[in-house]
Structure formats: C-alpha cells, structure tokens
Design a protein around this motif. Structure first.
Motif, PDB file in Angstrom:
ATOM      1  N   SER A 158       0.711  -1.179   0.206  1.00 16.17           N
ATOM      2  CA  SER A 158      -0.114  -0.006   0.068  1.00 16.17           C
ATOM      3  C   SER A 158       0.858   1.181  -0.115  1.00 16.17           C
ATOM      4  O   SER A 158       1.952   1.192   0.375  1.00 16.17           O
ATOM      5  CB  SER A 158      -1.001  -0.005   1.170  1.00 16.17           C
ATOM      6  OG  SER A 158      -1.774  -0.842   1.249  1.00 16.17           O
ATOM      7  N   TYR A 159       0.255   2.242  -0.642  1.00 21.97           N
ATOM      8  CA  TYR A 159       1.003   3.555  -0.698  1.00 21.97           C
ATOM      9  C   TYR A 159       0.975   4.525   0.591  1.00 21.97           C
ATOM     10  O   TYR A 159      -0.258   4.810   0.968  1.00 21.97           O
ATOM     11  CB  TYR A 159       0.756   4.311  -2.020  1.00 21.97           C
ATOM     12  CG  TYR A 159       1.098   5.837  -2.228  1.00 21.97           C
ATOM     13  CD1 TYR A 159       2.280   6.092  -1.681  1.00 21.97           C
ATOM     14  CD2 TYR A 159       0.429   6.734  -2.848  1.00 21.97           C
ATOM     15  CE1 TYR A 159       3.283   7.241  -2.011  1.00 21.97           C
ATOM     16  CE2 TYR A 159       0.928   8.051  -3.174  1.00 21.97           C
ATOM     17  CZ  TYR A 159       2.441   8.273  -2.709  1.00 21.97           C
ATOM     18  OH  TYR A 159       2.751   9.408  -2.869  1.00 21.97           O
ATOM     19  N   VAL A 160       1.823   4.891   1.245  1.00 22.24           N
ATOM     20  CA  VAL A 160       1.719   5.258   2.611  1.00 22.24           C
ATOM     21  C   VAL A 160       0.976   6.898   2.526  1.00 22.24           C
ATOM     22  O   VAL A 160       0.481   7.185   3.410  1.00 22.24           O
ATOM     23  CB  VAL A 160       3.094   5.442   3.367  1.00 22.24           C
ATOM     24  CG1 VAL A 160       3.905   6.619   2.572  1.00 22.24           C
ATOM     25  CG2 VAL A 160       3.008   5.653   4.761  1.00 22.24           C
ATOM     26  N   ASN A 161       1.096   7.481   1.412  1.00 30.71           N
ATOM     27  CA  ASN A 161       0.381   8.765   1.176  1.00 30.71           C
ATOM     28  C   ASN A 161      -1.111   8.349   1.119  1.00 30.71           C
ATOM     29  O   ASN A 161      -1.960   9.313   1.304  1.00 30.71           O
ATOM     30  CB  ASN A 161       0.855   9.539   0.152  1.00 30.71           C
ATOM     31  CG  ASN A 161       2.193  10.320   0.540  1.00 30.71           C
ATOM     32  OD1 ASN A 161       2.517  10.302   1.646  1.00 30.71           O
ATOM     33  ND2 ASN A 161       2.754  11.241  -0.341  1.00 30.71           N
TER      34      ASN A 161
ATOM     35  N   GLU B  81       5.070  -3.625   6.539  1.00 23.10           N
ATOM     36  CA  GLU B  81       5.387  -4.338   5.545  1.00 23.10           C
ATOM     37  C   GLU B  81       4.658  -4.029   4.273  1.00 23.10           C
ATOM     38  O   GLU B  81       5.233  -3.651   3.123  1.00 23.10           O
ATOM     39  CB  GLU B  81       5.269  -5.739   5.658  1.00 23.10           C
ATOM     40  CG  GLU B  81       6.348  -6.398   6.631  1.00 23.10           C
ATOM     41  CD  GLU B  81       6.046  -6.104   8.012  1.00 23.10           C
ATOM     42  OE1 GLU B  81       5.221  -5.688   8.391  1.00 23.10           O
ATOM     43  OE2 GLU B  81       6.985  -6.333   8.772  1.00 23.10           O
ATOM     44  N   GLU B  82       3.331  -3.482   4.468  1.00 23.58           N
ATOM     45  CA  GLU B  82       2.643  -3.136   3.380  1.00 23.58           C
ATOM     46  C   GLU B  82       3.236  -1.996   2.835  1.00 23.58           C
ATOM     47  O   GLU B  82       3.419  -1.683   1.581  1.00 23.58           O
ATOM     48  CB  GLU B  82       1.232  -3.108   3.782  1.00 23.58           C
ATOM     49  CG  GLU B  82       0.672  -4.267   4.135  1.00 23.58           C
ATOM     50  CD  GLU B  82       0.005  -5.123   3.277  1.00 23.58           C
ATOM     51  OE1 GLU B  82       0.638  -4.970   1.957  1.00 23.58           O
ATOM     52  OE2 GLU B  82      -1.005  -5.961   3.339  1.00 23.58           O
TER      53      GLU B  82
ATOM     54  N   GLY C 183       7.747  -2.563   2.664  1.00 24.16           N
ATOM     55  CA  GLY C 183       8.317  -3.791   2.199  1.00 24.16           C
ATOM     56  C   GLY C 183       9.618  -4.157   2.968  1.00 24.16           C
ATOM     57  O   GLY C 183       9.450  -4.205   4.025  1.00 24.16           O
ATOM     58  N   THR C 184      10.742  -4.424   2.191  1.00 22.94           N
ATOM     59  CA  THR C 184      11.959  -4.914   2.919  1.00 22.94           C
ATOM     60  C   THR C 184      12.445  -3.815   3.732  1.00 22.94           C
ATOM     61  O   THR C 184      13.547  -4.131   4.150  1.00 22.94           O
ATOM     62  CB  THR C 184      12.648  -5.899   1.966  1.00 22.94           C
ATOM     63  OG1 THR C 184      12.979  -5.102   0.968  1.00 22.94           O
ATOM     64  CG2 THR C 184      11.985  -7.171   1.428  1.00 22.94           C
ATOM     65  N   HIS C 185      12.294  -2.571   3.434  1.00 24.82           N
ATOM     66  CA  HIS C 185      12.894  -1.566   4.193  1.00 24.82           C
ATOM     67  C   HIS C 185      12.491  -1.291   5.623  1.00 24.82           C
ATOM     68  O   HIS C 185      12.969  -0.412   6.313  1.00 24.82           O
ATOM     69  CB  HIS C 185      12.663  -0.155   3.321  1.00 24.82           C
ATOM     70  CG  HIS C 185      13.099  -0.069   1.859  1.00 24.82           C
ATOM     71  ND1 HIS C 185      12.714   0.760   0.950  1.00 24.82           N
ATOM     72  CD2 HIS C 185      14.113  -0.730   1.411  1.00 24.82           C
ATOM     73  CE1 HIS C 185      13.423   0.753   0.098  1.00 24.82           C
ATOM     74  NE2 HIS C 185      14.130  -0.241   0.091  1.00 24.82           N
ATOM     75  N   VAL C 186      11.629  -2.163   5.967  1.00 21.30           N
ATOM     76  CA  VAL C 186      11.095  -1.897   7.304  1.00 21.30           C
ATOM     77  C   VAL C 186      12.171  -1.975   8.378  1.00 21.30           C
ATOM     78  O   VAL C 186      12.050  -1.108   9.370  1.00 21.30           O
ATOM     79  CB  VAL C 186       9.908  -2.841   7.628  1.00 21.30           C
ATOM     80  CG1 VAL C 186       9.417  -2.866   9.269  1.00 21.30           C
ATOM     81  CG2 VAL C 186       8.685  -2.599   6.867  1.00 21.30           C
TER      82      VAL C 186
END
Length: 485
Positions: A403-406, A417-418, A421-424
């Motif tokens: 999902s798009y955080v904005n 994670e939504e 992604g793997t940047h969490v």
C-alpha cells in the motif's frame, strides 16, 4: 491534566477559542477529531518550542500542514497539533538550480512560484496538499514518469528533532535520515521545517489531456482497464496519467483518463489513440502553460470531502477474470454514496529508473497504484460506506501488493511491511536512532501509538457538523479529484 501554555510561541488555538471547530477540521471531514491545542508555528523556533513544551507536559504530538491525511493521522484527540501551514517562505537559486521552501508550502504555492520563473515541479494534483507530507511519503504526481517522484528531487531537509534541536539531513550529513525521509518521513522522525529541491529543466507549454466516458457499461469499464494496462507497458515517459473507472450519482458507470504530457497535442493524441478509439470518448487536448494545466486540475477539487479509501500497488498484469472482479467492486455503491471508484496512478518511467534501495520508497517496480474509494455527503451513511471499503478490500488485496503510505488505510494487516516492504527493519533502526523517546507518533508510525491519551470534554464531542457547506456541490459536480499526497 494541568499545563501552562507559556512556552508555546506562534499562534495558539485551544478548545475555548471561537475558531477552534474550524481549526480542528481535516480535509476528510468524515473523521472528526478534538485536539487540545493547535499551535500554528511561524518559524522553526516556534516548532522547537512546541516540541520541548510537549515533552515537558507529556502531551502527544501530531504534525500538520494541509491536513490531507486520509485517516486523519495529522490530527487526533487530546493532542498538540504542530501546524506548519503558516511557514510558507520560498526562494529559488537559478545559479545552483535549487528551490528552497519552508515546511508549510502547498502544491499551489510552489506551482505559482516556480512557474513564474519558467519551471515545472513534480508536485501533486490537489492544490492544498502540503508539499512536505507529499514528498516525504514518496510523492506521486502528474509529472512523476518524466521528472520522478516528489522525493526524488529532494536535496536536503531541515527538521526539529525529539529534543527540539534543529538538524539537517542530506547525502553527506545524517545520510541515513535523509534516505528514510524520502518515502517514510511523514511524521516519523521530526517536524520538517524546510526542504531544498533540485529544480527540473525549464519547460514551455505542456498538453493537458482529458478523456471522459459517461454512462457506460461494466463491459466497457473492463475493456478500459485492459487497454490501460497494455498502454502503460510502452507509454512514453513524458506522459503521466490518472485513469479511473467509477460509479457516481450524476454519471452512472463511467471512466476517465487525465494527465500531463511534456510535448504537443498532436503527439499526445497519437499516444492516446487506444483510449480515443473506445466508444463514447469525449476528449480535450489543450496546449497550455504548466501552471495553467496544474491549476485546471486543481480546480476540480472541492474544499473538503467525506470519504473512505484504500490503496494498493499493481506489480503484474491482471487477467480478464481479475479485471472483471475489480470492475465488479464498484458496480453497486454503498447506501448514501455519491461516488465510488477505482483510480489508477501511472508509475514507470523515471520512477522505475531509480533503484529500489536508493530511497525509502519501496515500490519502484510497480506498474501503477490502484485506489478504491467511496464518497458520501451525510454523516448517517458513514458506517455503511466504511463497511463498503472494508468488505471489498480483501478482494483488492488478493490481486495486488503493498500500500502507498500517502494513501493510508487504517485496517491494513502488517501495515509496516505493506507500506515499506523490505525497508522496514532499516527504517525501524533509523527511527530508534533519531527518535529514541518516541516523541513523534501516530497510529501507523514506525513504532506504534503511545499508551497515553488526553480526554476531551464531553461537551465538545457533539460538535460534529451534520452537513458540510460544500456537500451540495456533489449534486452538480462530476467528481474526478484525488488528494495525492
């Protein structure tokens, strides 16, 4: 709670002030919240004072500019709102090719400023969205396939941290924070008080594209979605579109395609040929200045709305069956809904050219963003409309990713994670480093909501407008807006 307002500088609004009810409103007026204090800061020192004051009195903070967060996360009950909307200074250095803006500027203000010098800007579509929140969350706009996301032009940010200190972040100073703020910076690490953007090349006129299809069938909407995903695979990066299939009170089942092309109208018509060949297409290709184009798009927005929405990313081609299922989501509206739609925000081009790990914005390889929304006018229909989105979200999520955080959605499972992604894990580490006391928090932040909440007096709880003054506009206004950023 006992507290003393001494120490807060700038303009302060509290519960007893006549302007409080207006000041507390979000753009999405389906969400009614009651902060204890709204502090309109006029410079970074006002912001620093507010952060220090909040720690002294253990009062949770929210950070607000345009107030466009879909779930109201820039607001809250029993909180101190640090509102930077009055910090709107801008400067442009053509020798260094840089644009400096304070944290309160909006899309509209930036567009007017840079266009006076002949520049475009990779901003959002809604004029009253704050550029800070927009860019810090990634920043999708109608120039992104050509100029990149809003965060891709960021060169430096200045923010007030958890201690009330003013720090900078760029590629050589606090570079981990700078990385994180380009895609996950909205409210997580501090109050951004200024930003420096790299200017794009000057431009002449652009082509504003508008294609509408009114009172169509579900089959035609399915054909439109099929054309969209095929067209986007090889689309010229100079063109960025919003496409939409929707169901409204005025237009019935309908579609539209709208966007900006950095080139002339004849070339744009040729590019849009697959859409123009669909039955019922009513088109307009206007060769106008960049400012005229973004102003015309901005003029489609009402002053506020009541809505519920959810966003996803699309990383694969939909099958015919999946397209049919998506169109079926909007075939019937919720009770009281005046508009229900699926909006498609084109990615690719410059967005995809930047590596996934260069910024915190994770979904560089996505084809487009898809956004499910319902709009209503009367408060009594709020529950039905929220349930309409909640009930359809699993079907949307089944064929999409993340999902798009904005465009946040409060009911996301595993929201970190939504969104990231793997940047969490890297983001959580940076959060711990730059905000170890969790001063900057909201319901879907990088660490979760703090345990304390301040109670609002009961006599203010009933002060929810029964009907907003702009609602009647829906009866004669074809809803085609979005709130990008």
């Amino acid at each position: 709670m006992n507290y003393n307002l001494c120490g807060l500088t700038g303009r302060v609004v509290i519960l007893e002030d006549p302007c409080y009810d207006e000041a507390r409103q979000n753009y999405n007026q389906a969400i009614q919240q009651y902060p204890l204090i709204i502090n309109y800061c006029r410079d970074k020192w006002d912001v620093a004072n507010a952060v220090i004051w909040s720690e002294k009195y253990h009062m949770p903070i929210r950070i607000r500019n345009g107030g466009h967060n879909y779930e109201g996360y820039s607001n809250g009950d029993g909180v101190l709102i640090i509102d930077v909307s009055e910090m709107i200074d801008m400067d442009l250095d053509e020798n260094k090719n840089l644009l400096y803006v304070q944290g309160g500027v909006t899309n509209e203000l930036v567009y007017e400023f840079v266009s006076s010098k002949g520049y475009p800007f990779p901003g959002g579509t809604c004029p009253t969205v704050g550029v800070g929140g927009y860019a810090l969350g990634g920043g999708w706009g109608l120039s992104c396939r050509f100029l990149g996301l809003g965060c891709d032009s960021l060169e430096e940010i200045e923010l007030v941290n958890f201690k009330g200190d003013i720090i900078k972040a760029n590629r050589t100073c606090n570079e981990d924070l700078f990385w994180a703020c380009r895609g996950a910076g909205g409210g997580n690490f501090g109050v951004v008080v200024s930003m420096t953007f790299r200017l794009p090349p000057k431009t002449g006129n652009v082509t504003l594209i508008e294609i509408d299809y009114l009172h169509v069938t579900s089959g035609e909407q399915e054909e439109f979605l099929g054309i969209w995903q095929e067209w986007l695979k090889s689309a010229d990066p100079r063109i960025t579109l919003i496409a939409r299939v929707y169901h409204s009170v005025n237009d019935g089942l309908a579609m539209l395609a709208r966007g900006i092309f950095y080139g002339g109208p004849d070339e744009a018509r040729q590019m849009m040929k697959p859409f123009l060949e669909l039955a019922g297409a009513e088109s307009s290709f206007e060769f106008i200045t960049f400012l005229e184009a973004v102003t015309m798009i901005g003029n489609t927005y009402p002053p506020f709305e009541k809505f519920q929405s959810a966003s996803r990313f699309v990383l694969h081609d939909f099958s015919r069956r999946e397209i049919s299922g998506l169109v079926g989501l909007i075939r019937s509206r919720a009770e009281g809904s005046v508009f229900a739609g699926l909006s498609l925000y084109a990615l690719g081009g410059r967005v995809r050219e930047i590596s996934t790990d260069e910024t915190a914005f994770f979904y560089r390889k996505a084809h487009f963003i898809i956004w499910l929304e319902t709009v209503w006018e009367e408060n009594r229909f709020a529950n039905e409309n929220r349930s309409w989105v909640n009930d359809r979200f699993p079907a949307l999520a089944f064929v999409t990713t993340g999902s798009y955080v904005n465009f946040p959605y409060s009911r996301l499972p595993n929201y970190l994670e939504e969104y990231y992604g793997t940047h969490v894990r890297r983001l959580e580490w940076i959060k711990e480093k730059y905000d170890p006391d969790h001063v900057f928090s909201f319901p879907q932040d990088l660490r979760g909501e703090p345990p304390f909440q301040v109670r609002i007096p009961e006599n203010h709880r009933d002060e929810v407008p029964a009907k907003a003054p702009g609602d009647a506009a829906y009866r004669g206004f074809r809803y085609v807006g979005n709130h990008t950023g």
